[in-house]
Scaffold this motif. Structure first.
Motif, PDB file in Angstrom:
ATOM      1  N   VAL A  53      16.997 -84.204  28.419  1.00  0.00           N
ATOM      2  CA  VAL A  53      16.565 -82.896  28.314  1.00  0.00           C
ATOM      3  C   VAL A  53      15.345 -82.959  26.772  1.00  0.00           C
ATOM      4  O   VAL A  53      14.613 -82.267  26.960  1.00  0.00           O
ATOM      5  CB  VAL A  53      17.644 -82.085  28.089  1.00  0.00           C
ATOM      6  CG1 VAL A  53      18.561 -82.271  26.903  1.00  0.00           C
ATOM      7  CG2 VAL A  53      17.186 -80.706  27.911  1.00  0.00           C
ATOM      8  N   ALA A  59      15.540 -78.712  31.885  1.00  0.00           N
ATOM      9  CA  ALA A  59      16.478 -77.743  31.450  1.00  0.00           C
ATOM     10  C   ALA A  59      16.175 -76.418  32.172  1.00  0.00           C
ATOM     11  O   ALA A  59      14.949 -75.985  31.997  1.00  0.00           O
ATOM     12  CB  ALA A  59      16.304 -77.465  29.862  1.00  0.00           C
ATOM     13  N   LEU A 131      23.420 -72.251  31.544  1.00  0.00           N
ATOM     14  CA  LEU A 131      22.138 -73.111  31.619  1.00  0.00           C
ATOM     15  C   LEU A 131      22.775 -74.603  32.218  1.00  0.00           C
ATOM     16  O   LEU A 131      23.860 -74.824  31.912  1.00  0.00           O
ATOM     17  CB  LEU A 131      21.829 -73.364  30.015  1.00  0.00           C
ATOM     18  CG  LEU A 131      22.546 -74.191  29.032  1.00  0.00           C
ATOM     19  CD1 LEU A 131      21.557 -74.437  28.056  1.00  0.00           C
ATOM     20  CD2 LEU A 131      23.397 -72.891  28.217  1.00  0.00           C
ATOM     21  N   ILE A 133      21.435 -78.834  31.553  1.00  0.00           N
ATOM     22  CA  ILE A 133      20.565 -79.883  30.791  1.00  0.00           C
ATOM     23  C   ILE A 133      20.913 -81.210  31.355  1.00  0.00           C
ATOM     24  O   ILE A 133      21.913 -81.606  32.097  1.00  0.00           O
ATOM     25  CB  ILE A 133      20.513 -79.816  29.253  1.00  0.00           C
ATOM     26  CG1 ILE A 133      22.172 -79.768  28.911  1.00  0.00           C
ATOM     27  CG2 ILE A 133      20.151 -78.376  28.919  1.00  0.00           C
ATOM     28  CD1 ILE A 133      22.442 -80.096  27.407  1.00  0.00           C
ATOM     29  N   THR A 135      21.613 -84.834  30.517  1.00  0.00           N
ATOM     30  CA  THR A 135      22.387 -85.305  29.459  1.00  0.00           C
ATOM     31  C   THR A 135      22.128 -86.988  29.450  1.00  0.00           C
ATOM     32  O   THR A 135      22.602 -87.610  28.556  1.00  0.00           O
ATOM     33  CB  THR A 135      23.783 -85.007  29.409  1.00  0.00           C
ATOM     34  OG1 THR A 135      24.248 -84.996  30.569  1.00  0.00           O
ATOM     35  CG2 THR A 135      24.050 -83.503  28.863  1.00  0.00           C
ATOM     36  N   TYR A 147      24.200 -84.330  34.330  1.00  0.00           N
ATOM     37  CA  TYR A 147      23.928 -83.103  33.737  1.00  0.00           C
ATOM     38  C   TYR A 147      25.000 -82.423  33.158  1.00  0.00           C
ATOM     39  O   TYR A 147      26.251 -82.631  33.337  1.00  0.00           O
ATOM     40  CB  TYR A 147      23.381 -82.359  34.610  1.00  0.00           C
ATOM     41  CG  TYR A 147      22.132 -82.921  35.625  1.00  0.00           C
ATOM     42  CD1 TYR A 147      20.761 -82.403  35.047  1.00  0.00           C
ATOM     43  CD2 TYR A 147      21.953 -83.859  36.468  1.00  0.00           C
ATOM     44  CE1 TYR A 147      19.710 -82.993  35.305  1.00  0.00           C
ATOM     45  CE2 TYR A 147      20.833 -84.497  37.056  1.00  0.00           C
ATOM     46  CZ  TYR A 147      19.574 -83.890  36.620  1.00  0.00           C
ATOM     47  OH  TYR A 147      18.379 -84.191  36.845  1.00  0.00           O
ATOM     48  N   CYS A 188      12.883 -72.168  33.956  1.00  0.00           N
ATOM     49  CA  CYS A 188      13.047 -73.521  33.343  1.00  0.00           C
ATOM     50  C   CYS A 188      12.695 -73.468  31.743  1.00  0.00           C
ATOM     51  O   CYS A 188      11.629 -72.457  31.454  1.00  0.00           O
ATOM     52  CB  CYS A 188      12.300 -74.506  33.900  1.00  0.00           C
ATOM     53  SG  CYS A 188      10.666 -74.265  34.281  1.00  0.00           S
TER      54      CYS A 188
END
Ligand code: PLP
Length: 351
Positions: A53, A59, A131, A133, A135, A147, A188
């Motif tokens: 991210v 994201a 949210l 992201i 990872t 994620y 996004c």
């Protein structure tokens, strides 16, 4: 453990998005699928500096509100629409699809855990920010394989300063927010990052927000950086609410859709059609455009009083909130805050 101390909702003025509740809901995704949601104390995340991210920007996020109702229940406004939009955003960014039920459960878990921090004053609510992201720690450019989904809560008051009842907007004539085939209808992070430079230009010109034009002809109104846009025209056959049509360059706002329904209930004609900047300017000057407002979860209905471009400025009506903007705002807030019947079945109690 919020980074900002949590004052009691009963005694503080919150502004928007500055304080956070005591917990987070989190869920991780790996190739094996989603884990179960967990409620944990609000605190910093631990991420590899190689987390994808941070490099490639996978994201996405959502925004919705929980309202304390007079009957003691806390209710969410149309949360399943946020859950579905989150799925669309995920698909556009090649991120995993979060089932609607898991989204709703995660949100409900957080609201239940932090029930005592839901503000109980009119105009206030618990703003919820789901949210996701990427990872996974790798510098390879491909969709990530790990994620993290999170929900955080922020007790919030009005998005705009209550002392100025109508905002001033800056029209971005050269830099569009989104282009056909791009990511404009996905929520996004990159869309917002791309708008920051124009937001700064707007602030330099004394404006609160940016109105973006279409990317192809730089002629038609699209939306604001975080809100949809409406005009009220005084047409010969009566007042008409006009808004740009949905496309892949506009976020499909839940407030926008709800206001179209409420406007029809109030007997307003509604039109979804392209609106040229010149129509907005000329109509404001000859009085045929009587009102304009921005709308969104955070902003609810926010009247626009003044429009600035690089060349000129025009005032909408007398620069103060118009009657239809005020009426629509009042109607919507009454349903959201539980002081009017939920005639469209929009509110969902937190289980
Ligand atoms: C770009 C953009 N447009 C419009 C909106 C309004 O959408 P909603 O009414 O679903 O909050 C938002 C906020 O989510 C947004 O970020």
């Amino acid at each position: 453990m919020s980074t900002t101390a949590n004052p009691s909702p009963a005694v503080s003025g919150f502004g928007f998005g500055r304080v956070f509740t005591d917990h987070l809901t989190t869920m991780s995704w790996t190739r094996g699928g989603w884990e179960r949601p967990q409620v944990r104390p609000f605190g910093n995340l631990s991420l590899s500096p190689a987390a994808m991210v941070l490099h490639y920007g996978q994201a996405i996020f959502e925004g919705l509100k929980a309202y304390p109702h007079p009957d003691g229940e806390i209710r969410l406004f149309r949360p399943e629409l946020n859950a579905r939009r989150f799925q669309l955003s995920a698909e556009r960014m090649a991120m995993p699809r979060l089932p609607v039920d898991a989204f709703l459960e995660s949100v409900s878990l957080l609201v239940s855990a932090d029930r005592a921090q839901v503000p109980d004053r009119p105009g206030h609510s618990l703003y919820l920010r789901p949210l996701m992201i990427a990872t996974e720690a790798t510098l390879g450019t491909r969709p990530a394989e790990e994620y993290l989904f999170l929900v955080l809560g922020s007790p919030s008051g009005p998005y705009f300063d209550a002392a100025s009842p109508a905002i001033t907007v800056w029209v971005s004539q050269d830099l569009p927010r989104a282009h056909p085939g791009g990511t404009g209808n996905a929520k996004c992070a990159g869309n917002y990052a791309a708008g920051m430079a124009v937001q700064r230009t707007a602030a330099d010109h004394g404006a609160d927000q940016v109105v973006f034009l279409d990317a192809r002809e730089h002629r038609y109104l699209e939306e604001l950086g975080g809100m949809n846009l409406f005009l009220v025209r005084e047409d010969p056959h009566g007042p008409t609410l006009v808004t740009p049509p949905l496309s892949d360059t506009i976020l499909h706002g839940i407030t926008r859709s709800s206001l179209l329904t409420l406007a029809a209930d109030l007997g307003l004609r509604v039109e979804e059609r392209p609106i040229a900047l010149t129509e907005w300017r000329d109509g404001s000057r000859d009085g045929s455009v009587a009102e304009s407002f921005a709308c969104g979860t955070a902003a609810v209905v926010t009247p626009i009083g003044r429009v600035r471009t690089a060349e000129e400025e025009f005032v909408i009506g007398d620069g103060t909130p118009g009657q239809w903007s005020t009426r629509l705002r009042t109607e919507l807030l009454a349903i959201q805050e539980g002081t009017a019947p939920d005639r469209h079945g929009w509110m969902r109690a937190v289980s």
